[in-house]
Design an enzyme around this catalytic site. Structure first.
Site, PDB file in Angstrom:
ATOM      1  N   HIS A 102     -12.802   3.613  16.441  1.00  7.62           N
ATOM      2  CA  HIS A 102     -11.348   3.388  16.347  1.00  7.62           C
ATOM      3  C   HIS A 102     -10.743   3.862  15.034  1.00  7.62           C
ATOM      4  O   HIS A 102      -9.631   3.477  14.691  1.00  7.62           O
ATOM      5  CB  HIS A 102     -11.035   1.897  16.567  1.00  7.62           C
ATOM      6  CG  HIS A 102     -11.323   1.439  17.960  1.00  7.62           C
ATOM      7  ND1 HIS A 102     -11.336   0.109  18.333  1.00  7.62           N
ATOM      8  CD2 HIS A 102     -11.626   2.134  19.089  1.00  7.62           C
ATOM      9  CE1 HIS A 102     -11.639   0.010  19.621  1.00  7.62           C
ATOM     10  NE2 HIS A 102     -11.823   1.223  20.102  1.00  7.62           N
ATOM     11  N   CYS A 113      -0.170  17.827  12.348  1.00 12.96           N
ATOM     12  CA  CYS A 113      -1.326  18.744  12.364  1.00 12.96           C
ATOM     13  C   CYS A 113      -2.662  17.995  12.341  1.00 12.96           C
ATOM     14  O   CYS A 113      -3.716  18.618  12.385  1.00 12.96           O
ATOM     15  CB  CYS A 113      -1.255  19.724  11.203  1.00 12.96           C
ATOM     16  SG  CYS A 113      -1.591  19.003   9.582  1.00 12.96           S
ATOM     17  N   THR A 170     -18.482  -8.596  19.800  1.00 13.60           N
ATOM     18  CA  THR A 170     -17.519  -7.845  20.626  1.00 13.60           C
ATOM     19  C   THR A 170     -17.420  -8.489  21.998  1.00 13.60           C
ATOM     20  O   THR A 170     -18.413  -8.949  22.550  1.00 13.60           O
ATOM     21  CB  THR A 170     -17.889  -6.340  20.709  1.00 13.60           C
ATOM     22  OG1 THR A 170     -17.071  -5.728  21.716  1.00 13.60           O
ATOM     23  CG2 THR A 170     -19.351  -6.126  21.064  1.00 13.60           C
ATOM     24  N   SER A 171     -16.203  -8.542  22.507  1.00 17.42           N
ATOM     25  CA  SER A 171     -15.975  -9.230  23.776  1.00 17.42           C
ATOM     26  C   SER A 171     -16.447  -8.400  24.965  1.00 17.42           C
ATOM     27  O   SER A 171     -16.451  -8.873  26.088  1.00 17.42           O
ATOM     28  CB  SER A 171     -14.491  -9.546  23.929  1.00 17.42           C
ATOM     29  OG  SER A 171     -13.755  -8.338  23.925  1.00 17.42           O
ATOM     30  N   ASN A 195     -22.888 -13.254  19.760  1.00 13.08           N
ATOM     31  CA  ASN A 195     -21.458 -13.538  19.847  1.00 13.08           C
ATOM     32  C   ASN A 195     -21.243 -15.045  19.959  1.00 13.08           C
ATOM     33  O   ASN A 195     -21.945 -15.703  20.724  1.00 13.08           O
ATOM     34  CB  ASN A 195     -20.860 -12.838  21.083  1.00 13.08           C
ATOM     35  CG  ASN A 195     -19.385 -12.532  20.925  1.00 13.08           C
ATOM     36  OD1 ASN A 195     -19.004 -11.784  20.040  1.00 13.08           O
ATOM     37  ND2 ASN A 195     -18.555 -13.113  21.756  1.00 13.08           N
TER      38      ASN A 195
HETATM   39 ZN   LIG Z   1       0.339  18.240   8.670  1.00 13.02          ZN
END
Ligand SMILES: [Zn+2]
Length: 229
Positions: A102, A113, A170-171, A195
């Site tokens: 993530h 860009c 983590t679920s 967990n």
């Molecule tokens: Zn840029």
């Protein structure tokens, strides 16, 4: 070994995803703080929130769970960390390699860009622009955005060839990442879940532990070490 981690391991270092100690940000809708639409609507608010999270993550310390992973990686050099966390704690604990599904709040990239650009020390919490003119945004995956295909493929390849996978804090509810522990089981790996709460994966895991990661991983490391040497 593969260590697949989520918010739970960061929570043990005092970092929670959408809450903060003084409750200031709790009144905001997570969708406004962590989505392309929210950023378009109010970039200043989103950037202030990420600045606060960077500050919180910077003050937090890796916990014994993170540190035990470093030990495991020294013992089993081809072990990888695949994380859904964006706070950078795995790397600060010395985990290597760490694949961040993530992204990372300590990086920013250009909206236009996609180039990574260093933070502006004179205006670290406000709106800044890339040399190409595009606005800079946190280098994280927001609600409604797709994970990087190359990192995801890398993660699935590692899981397909591992012999032991830990699914930690983590679920296992957000796909496609949630598929990783199931993939490990399907190919015959031993899978240990750590967990505090049961998850949809618990019944399937070879072992499902409810203790804190900071307790489980150092203990397991000691046992591995004692068994090997
Ligand atoms: Zn840029």
């Amino acid at each position: 070994m593969v260590f697949f981690t989520g918010a739970g391991i960061s929570a043990e270092s005092g970092i929670s995803t959408f809450r903060d100690p003084d409750g200031y940000w709790s009144k905001y809708d997570p969708m406004k703080l962590a989505s392309p639409e929210g950023f378009k609507e109010d970039p200043e608010l989103v950037l202030r929130w990420y600045a606060a999270r960077r500050q919180l993550a910077g003050k937090a310390q890796p916990n014994p769970g993170h540190l035990a992973i470093t030990q495991f990686q020294k013992l089993f050099p081809h072990s990888v960390v695949i994380t859904q966390n964006v706070d950078g704690l795995h790397a600060r604990a010395g985990n290597e390699p760490v694949w961040e599904l993530h992204g990372n709040i300590h990086r920013q990239k250009c909206l236009k860009c996609a180039e990574e650009v260093a933070f502006n020390p004179d205006n670290p919490d406000g709106i800044n622009y890339c040399a190409c003119g595009g606005m800079l945004r946190p280098d994280v995956v927001w609600f409604g955005e797709s994970l990087s295909i190359s990192i995801l493929n890398q993660a699935f390849d590692a899981v397909k060839s591992c012999s032991l996978l830990f699914t930690i804090g983590t679920s296992t509810q957000v796909y496609p990442a949630a598929q990783l522990p199931f993939e490990a089981l399907n190919q015959g790996a031993f899978v240990i879940e750590v967990n505090p709460e049961p998850t949809p994966f618990s019944a399937k895991a070879d072992l499902s532990l409810r203790d804190p990661v900071g307790k489980v991983l150092p203990n397991l490391y000691e046992e591995f070490y004692a068994a090997l040497f």
